[in-house]
Design a protein around this motif. Structure first.
Motif, PDB file in Angstrom:
ATOM      1  N   MET A   1      -1.132   4.143   7.352  1.00  0.00           N
ATOM      2  CA  MET A   1      -0.877   4.074   5.913  1.00  0.00           C
ATOM      3  C   MET A   1      -2.121   3.541   5.195  1.00  0.00           C
ATOM      4  N   ARG A   2      -2.549   4.274   4.178  1.00  0.00           N
ATOM      5  CA  ARG A   2      -3.675   3.856   3.342  1.00  0.00           C
ATOM      6  C   ARG A   2      -3.113   3.397   1.998  1.00  0.00           C
ATOM      7  N   LEU A   3      -3.409   2.154   1.643  1.00  0.00           N
ATOM      8  CA  LEU A   3      -2.749   1.537   0.503  1.00  0.00           C
ATOM      9  C   LEU A   3      -3.752   0.936  -0.462  1.00  0.00           C
ATOM     10  N   ALA A   4      -3.582   1.227  -1.758  1.00  0.00           N
ATOM     11  CA  ALA A   4      -4.337   0.558  -2.816  1.00  0.00           C
ATOM     12  C   ALA A   4      -3.427  -0.457  -3.479  1.00  0.00           C
ATOM     13  N   ILE A   5      -3.960  -1.643  -3.783  1.00  0.00           N
ATOM     14  CA  ILE A   5      -3.166  -2.703  -4.406  1.00  0.00           C
ATOM     15  C   ILE A   5      -3.916  -3.230  -5.617  1.00  0.00           C
ATOM     16  N   THR A   6      -3.297  -3.178  -6.784  1.00  0.00           N
ATOM     17  CA  THR A   6      -3.859  -3.856  -7.952  1.00  0.00           C
ATOM     18  C   THR A   6      -3.290  -5.267  -8.011  1.00  0.00           C
ATOM     19  N   GLY A   7      -4.032  -6.163  -8.649  1.00  0.00           N
ATOM     20  CA  GLY A   7      -3.598  -7.562  -8.662  1.00  0.00           C
ATOM     21  C   GLY A   7      -3.646  -8.181  -7.285  1.00  0.00           C
ATOM     22  N   ALA A   8      -4.542  -7.697  -6.443  1.00  0.00           N
ATOM     23  CA  ALA A   8      -4.565  -8.106  -5.033  1.00  0.00           C
ATOM     24  C   ALA A   8      -5.055  -9.526  -4.817  1.00  0.00           C
ATOM     25  N   THR A   9      -5.603 -10.164  -5.849  1.00  0.00           N
ATOM     26  CA  THR A   9      -6.015 -11.557  -5.720  1.00  0.00           C
ATOM     27  C   THR A   9      -4.979 -12.505  -6.308  1.00  0.00           C
ATOM     28  N   GLY A  10      -3.889 -11.956  -6.841  1.00  0.00           N
ATOM     29  CA  GLY A  10      -2.852 -12.770  -7.450  1.00  0.00           C
ATOM     30  C   GLY A  10      -1.808 -13.227  -6.447  1.00  0.00           C
ATOM     31  N   PHE A  11      -0.862 -13.987  -6.933  1.00  0.00           N
ATOM     32  CA  PHE A  11       0.197 -14.579  -6.113  1.00  0.00           C
ATOM     33  C   PHE A  11       0.948 -13.523  -5.307  1.00  0.00           C
ATOM     34  N   VAL A  12       1.453 -12.493  -5.989  1.00  0.00           N
ATOM     35  CA  VAL A  12       2.231 -11.454  -5.313  1.00  0.00           C
ATOM     36  C   VAL A  12       1.325 -10.459  -4.596  1.00  0.00           C
ATOM     37  N   GLY A  13       0.315  -9.960  -5.276  1.00  0.00           N
ATOM     38  CA  GLY A  13      -0.552  -8.941  -4.683  1.00  0.00           C
ATOM     39  C   GLY A  13      -1.263  -9.405  -3.435  1.00  0.00           C
ATOM     40  N   ASN A  14      -1.680 -10.658  -3.428  1.00  0.00           N
ATOM     41  CA  ASN A  14      -2.374 -11.196  -2.265  1.00  0.00           C
ATOM     42  C   ASN A  14      -1.456 -11.240  -1.047  1.00  0.00           C
ATOM     43  N   ALA A  15      -0.203 -11.628  -1.255  1.00  0.00           N
ATOM     44  CA  ALA A  15       0.756 -11.675  -0.148  1.00  0.00           C
ATOM     45  C   ALA A  15       1.041 -10.279   0.383  1.00  0.00           C
ATOM     46  N   ILE A  16       1.153  -9.308  -0.511  1.00  0.00           N
ATOM     47  CA  ILE A  16       1.370  -7.922  -0.085  1.00  0.00           C
ATOM     48  C   ILE A  16       0.170  -7.421   0.712  1.00  0.00           C
ATOM     49  N   ARG A  17      -1.008  -7.758   0.244  1.00  0.00           N
ATOM     50  CA  ARG A  17      -2.231  -7.335   0.936  1.00  0.00           C
ATOM     51  C   ARG A  17      -2.250  -7.835   2.377  1.00  0.00           C
ATOM     52  N   HIS A  18      -1.978  -9.117   2.570  1.00  0.00           N
ATOM     53  CA  HIS A  18      -2.017  -9.684   3.918  1.00  0.00           C
ATOM     54  C   HIS A  18      -0.925  -9.095   4.809  1.00  0.00           C
ATOM     55  N   ALA A  19       0.255  -8.868   4.248  1.00  0.00           N
ATOM     56  CA  ALA A  19       1.341  -8.299   5.040  1.00  0.00           C
ATOM     57  C   ALA A  19       1.033  -6.864   5.448  1.00  0.00           C
ATOM     58  N   ALA A  20       0.438  -6.096   4.548  1.00  0.00           N
ATOM     59  CA  ALA A  20       0.079  -4.713   4.872  1.00  0.00           C
ATOM     60  C   ALA A  20      -1.007  -4.672   5.938  1.00  0.00           C
ATOM     61  N   MET A  21      -1.996  -5.542   5.815  1.00  0.00           N
ATOM     62  CA  MET A  21      -3.056  -5.590   6.814  1.00  0.00           C
ATOM     63  C   MET A  21      -2.518  -6.010   8.178  1.00  0.00           C
ATOM     64  N   ALA A  22      -1.525  -6.911   8.183  1.00  0.00           N
ATOM     65  CA  ALA A  22      -0.929  -7.341   9.441  1.00  0.00           C
ATOM     66  C   ALA A  22      -0.229  -6.190  10.149  1.00  0.00           C
ATOM     67  N   ARG A  23       0.192  -5.190   9.378  1.00  0.00           N
ATOM     68  CA  ARG A  23       0.813  -4.002   9.962  1.00  0.00           C
ATOM     69  C   ARG A  23      -0.213  -2.979  10.442  1.00  0.00           C
ATOM     70  N   GLY A  24      -1.471  -3.263  10.194  1.00  0.00           N
ATOM     71  CA  GLY A  24      -2.510  -2.334  10.583  1.00  0.00           C
ATOM     72  C   GLY A  24      -2.817  -1.289   9.533  1.00  0.00           C
ATOM     73  N   TRP A  25      -2.299  -1.467   8.319  1.00  0.00           N
ATOM     74  CA  TRP A  25      -2.564  -0.514   7.251  1.00  0.00           C
ATOM     75  C   TRP A  25      -3.984  -0.707   6.721  1.00  0.00           C
TER      76      TRP A  25
END
Length: 324
Positions: A1-25
């Motif tokens: 999965m290739r994912l773009a995230i806006t707000g990736a340095t914010g409270f919610v976006g940052n958590a989503i970013r780390h969780a997606a990376m943990a899945r290998g995305w």
């Protein structure tokens, strides 16, 4: 999965970013420094399978035009940057009617035609940009909390005077809160699940006063909760807002009608649709670890503050009761 995230340095976006990376995305994170979404579409967007749009101006006070540029024009620019891609829009339960209680609100009850803040109105307007785009998921969380919380916990702590915390009403209003972990779970499921609009909240609602007591206990604070009658508070908040607007104040009064509408009235969400369609399995509300949440915020946003020996500006910065 290739994912773009806006707000990736914010409270919610940052958590989503780390969780997606943990899945290998493969994750393409965008913050305000790498892409100002108010200025226009991304010049050279990467090839992705899905976009999570978490960037937003989250505040119940301030320049309405600036809020609109971020939340409406910015959403349009993100849509234009990634045509034909799955679009996961992190919206808010603030799109429901602020002037009446929400009792297990279902997704078809919003947007409405009246709002108390530019934030809520702009988030409702941003949702209306999406019906013409078929591969879209809208998520509506309420009162997001967790490690690094920049809004709820700081505002609660700021409201304490001596050993007292004054809340509006009798404190018995039921609230659907949304843990950061639950919102992250729903967001990742939305990247591949059926399109639609879904409420996101913890397993069961909580009683406001009980939740505040649990949060304060976890922080190790001995605080007595006192009550302000709803009618009196609503009148005081309306008068204060008028005076603050006349004065051109950049910070909100301590009491706003928006805050009252979210805390003194029932705000519960029906999450049946998300559970059935996305396979969402919400955990119960928990404030475990809240004693370190502000430390988590400092470490995430200002990682050099402690190493340099300087006081971090984060925990002292004005925060809003604007809840997603």
């Amino acid at each position: 999965m290739r994912l773009a995230i806006t707000g990736a340095t914010g409270f919610v976006g940052n958590a989503i970013r780390h969780a997606a990376m943990a899945r290998g995305w493969t994750v393409h994170p965008y913050g305000s420094r790498t892409w100002d979404i108010t200025k226009g579409p991304l010049a050279d967007p990467p090839e992705v399978d899905a976009v999570v749009h978490a960037a937003a101006a989250v505040t119940d006070w301030g320049d309405g035009k600036a809020i609109w540029r971020t939340n409406v024009d910015g959403t349009r620019h993100v849509l234009d940057s990634f045509p034909g891609r799955r679009f996961v829009h992190i919206s808010t339960a603030s799109v429901y009617d602020p002037c009446t209680p929400a009792e297990y609100a279902t997704e078809d009850q919003a947007p409405v035609t009246r709002y108390l803040t530019a934030y809520a109105a702009s988030k409702a307007a941003s949702e209306l940009l999406l019906p013409g785009r078929p591969d879209t998921v809208i998520l509506r969380p309420h009162a997001v909390y967790g490690p690094g919380d920049p809004t709820l916990l700081p505002r609660v702590l700021k409201a304490i005077r001596g050993r007292s915390l004054v809340i509006v009403g009798d404190g018995q209003a039921r609230q659907s809160l949304t843990s950061l972990d639950n919102l992250v779970q729903a967001t990742l499921l939305a990247c591949t699940g059926p399109p639609g609009t879904y409420n996101v909240a913890d397993e069961t609602p909580v009683i406001l006063e009980e939740a505040l007591c649990a949060l304060l206990d976890e922080r190790g604070l001995d605080v007595r909760i006192r009550h302000l009658p709803l009618k009196q508070a609503w009148a005081l908040a309306g008068a204060a807002e008028s005076l603050w607007h006349i004065a051109g104040a950049h910070r909100p009064p301590r009491l706003t009608r928006y805050a009252i509408s979210h805390l003194a009235y029932e705000r519960t969400l029906d999450t049946t649709a998300a559970q059935r369609a996305l396979g969402y399995q919400p955990a119960a509300t928990s404030f475990k670890g809240a004693a370190t949440w502000l430390d988590d915020q400092v470490n995430r946003l200002v990682p050099t503050a402690r190493r340099s020996g300087r006081r971090s500006p984060v925990t002292g910065r004005q925060r809003r009761w604007a809840t997603r």
